[in-house]
Design a protein around this motif. Structure first.
Motif, PDB file in Angstrom:
ATOM      1  N   CYS A  11      54.292   8.412 126.503  1.00 41.72           N
ATOM      2  CA  CYS A  11      54.324   6.950 126.385  1.00 41.72           C
ATOM      3  C   CYS A  11      53.591   6.324 127.573  1.00 41.72           C
ATOM      4  O   CYS A  11      53.791   6.743 128.718  1.00 41.72           O
ATOM      5  CB  CYS A  11      55.782   6.463 126.367  1.00 41.72           C
ATOM      6  SG  CYS A  11      55.981   4.661 126.456  1.00 41.72           S
ATOM      7  N   ILE A  12      52.747   5.338 127.283  1.00 42.66           N
ATOM      8  CA  ILE A  12      52.007   4.656 128.346  1.00 42.66           C
ATOM      9  C   ILE A  12      52.520   3.227 128.544  1.00 42.66           C
ATOM     10  O   ILE A  12      51.838   2.395 129.134  1.00 42.66           O
ATOM     11  CB  ILE A  12      50.491   4.628 128.043  1.00 42.66           C
ATOM     12  CG1 ILE A  12      50.217   3.984 126.679  1.00 42.66           C
ATOM     13  CG2 ILE A  12      49.918   6.053 128.103  1.00 42.66           C
ATOM     14  CD1 ILE A  12      48.737   3.684 126.412  1.00 42.66           C
ATOM     15  N   CYS A  14      52.897   0.763 126.558  1.00 44.69           N
ATOM     16  CA  CYS A  14      52.018  -0.267 126.000  1.00 44.69           C
ATOM     17  C   CYS A  14      52.803  -1.448 125.460  1.00 44.69           C
ATOM     18  O   CYS A  14      52.285  -2.550 125.346  1.00 44.69           O
ATOM     19  CB  CYS A  14      51.125   0.314 124.915  1.00 44.69           C
ATOM     20  SG  CYS A  14      51.910   0.455 123.311  1.00 44.69           S
ATOM     21  N   CYS A  17      55.904  -0.873 120.462  1.00 45.70           N
ATOM     22  CA  CYS A  17      57.034  -0.476 119.602  1.00 45.70           C
ATOM     23  C   CYS A  17      58.210  -1.439 119.693  1.00 45.70           C
ATOM     24  O   CYS A  17      58.811  -1.774 118.680  1.00 45.70           O
ATOM     25  CB  CYS A  17      57.466   0.949 119.891  1.00 45.70           C
ATOM     26  SG  CYS A  17      57.903   1.266 121.606  1.00 45.70           S
ATOM     27  N   TYR A  27      62.902  -0.759 126.439  1.00 46.59           N
ATOM     28  CA  TYR A  27      62.183  -0.124 127.540  1.00 46.59           C
ATOM     29  C   TYR A  27      63.089   0.142 128.728  1.00 46.59           C
ATOM     30  O   TYR A  27      64.013  -0.619 128.995  1.00 46.59           O
ATOM     31  CB  TYR A  27      61.015  -1.021 127.972  1.00 46.59           C
ATOM     32  CG  TYR A  27      60.160  -1.431 126.802  1.00 46.59           C
ATOM     33  CD1 TYR A  27      59.322  -0.511 126.190  1.00 46.59           C
ATOM     34  CD2 TYR A  27      60.248  -2.707 126.268  1.00 46.59           C
ATOM     35  CE1 TYR A  27      58.569  -0.866 125.082  1.00 46.59           C
ATOM     36  CE2 TYR A  27      59.490  -3.077 125.157  1.00 46.59           C
ATOM     37  CZ  TYR A  27      58.653  -2.154 124.573  1.00 46.59           C
ATOM     38  OH  TYR A  27      57.919  -2.506 123.478  1.00 46.59           O
ATOM     39  N   CYS A  63      51.843   3.141 117.564  1.00 43.48           N
ATOM     40  CA  CYS A  63      51.851   3.713 118.913  1.00 43.48           C
ATOM     41  C   CYS A  63      50.515   4.402 119.195  1.00 43.48           C
ATOM     42  O   CYS A  63      50.133   5.323 118.480  1.00 43.48           O
ATOM     43  CB  CYS A  63      52.992   4.709 119.071  1.00 43.48           C
ATOM     44  SG  CYS A  63      52.986   5.477 120.711  1.00 43.48           S
ATOM     45  N   THR A  65      49.639   6.433 121.437  1.00 41.54           N
ATOM     46  CA  THR A  65      49.693   7.792 121.984  1.00 41.54           C
ATOM     47  C   THR A  65      50.556   8.731 121.134  1.00 41.54           C
ATOM     48  O   THR A  65      50.870   9.843 121.563  1.00 41.54           O
ATOM     49  CB  THR A  65      50.256   7.769 123.423  1.00 41.54           C
ATOM     50  OG1 THR A  65      51.571   7.182 123.398  1.00 41.54           O
ATOM     51  CG2 THR A  65      49.367   6.960 124.352  1.00 41.54           C
ATOM     52  N   ILE A  68      56.032   8.238 119.398  1.00 45.18           N
ATOM     53  CA  ILE A  68      57.231   7.984 118.607  1.00 45.18           C
ATOM     54  C   ILE A  68      57.423   9.089 117.585  1.00 45.18           C
ATOM     55  O   ILE A  68      56.576   9.313 116.723  1.00 45.18           O
ATOM     56  CB  ILE A  68      57.140   6.605 117.927  1.00 45.18           C
ATOM     57  CG1 ILE A  68      57.130   5.520 119.012  1.00 45.18           C
ATOM     58  CG2 ILE A  68      58.295   6.401 116.945  1.00 45.18           C
ATOM     59  CD1 ILE A  68      56.985   4.122 118.475  1.00 45.18           C
TER      60      ILE A  68
END
Ligand code: F3S
Length: 77
Positions: A11-12, A14, A17, A27, A63, A65, A68
């Protein structure tokens, strides 16, 4: 049933989600996503309500990357 968790290693933060599926994803202090649904604690063991399946899929598809994870069985982690 559907289950989900977020791989925080990829996860970056972002933020997509949680915006798409706020009932499922939130988060941590670092902005990395985690599954908060029904107190899941990002373990991927709480069955997500059917009325959230569209949000679940949209979040997964969105997402960047592929962090998820979704499956029909509880994750064992
Ligand atoms: Fe992270 Fe993907 Fe969500 S990068 S913040 S898990 S959309």
């Amino acid at each position: 049933a559907k289950y989900s968790w977020v791989d925080k290693d990829t996860c970056i933060a972002c933020g997509a989600c949680g915006a798409t599926a706020p009932d499922i994803y939130d988060y941590d202090d670092e902005g990395l996503a985690e599954v908060i649904y029904d107190g899941d604690g990002n373990h991927g063991v709480k069955a997500i309500a059917e009325d959230l399946y569209d949000d679940l899929q949209d979040a997964c598809d969105g997402c960047p990357t592929d962090s998820i994870k979704i499956a029909d069985e509880p994750f064992n982690r």
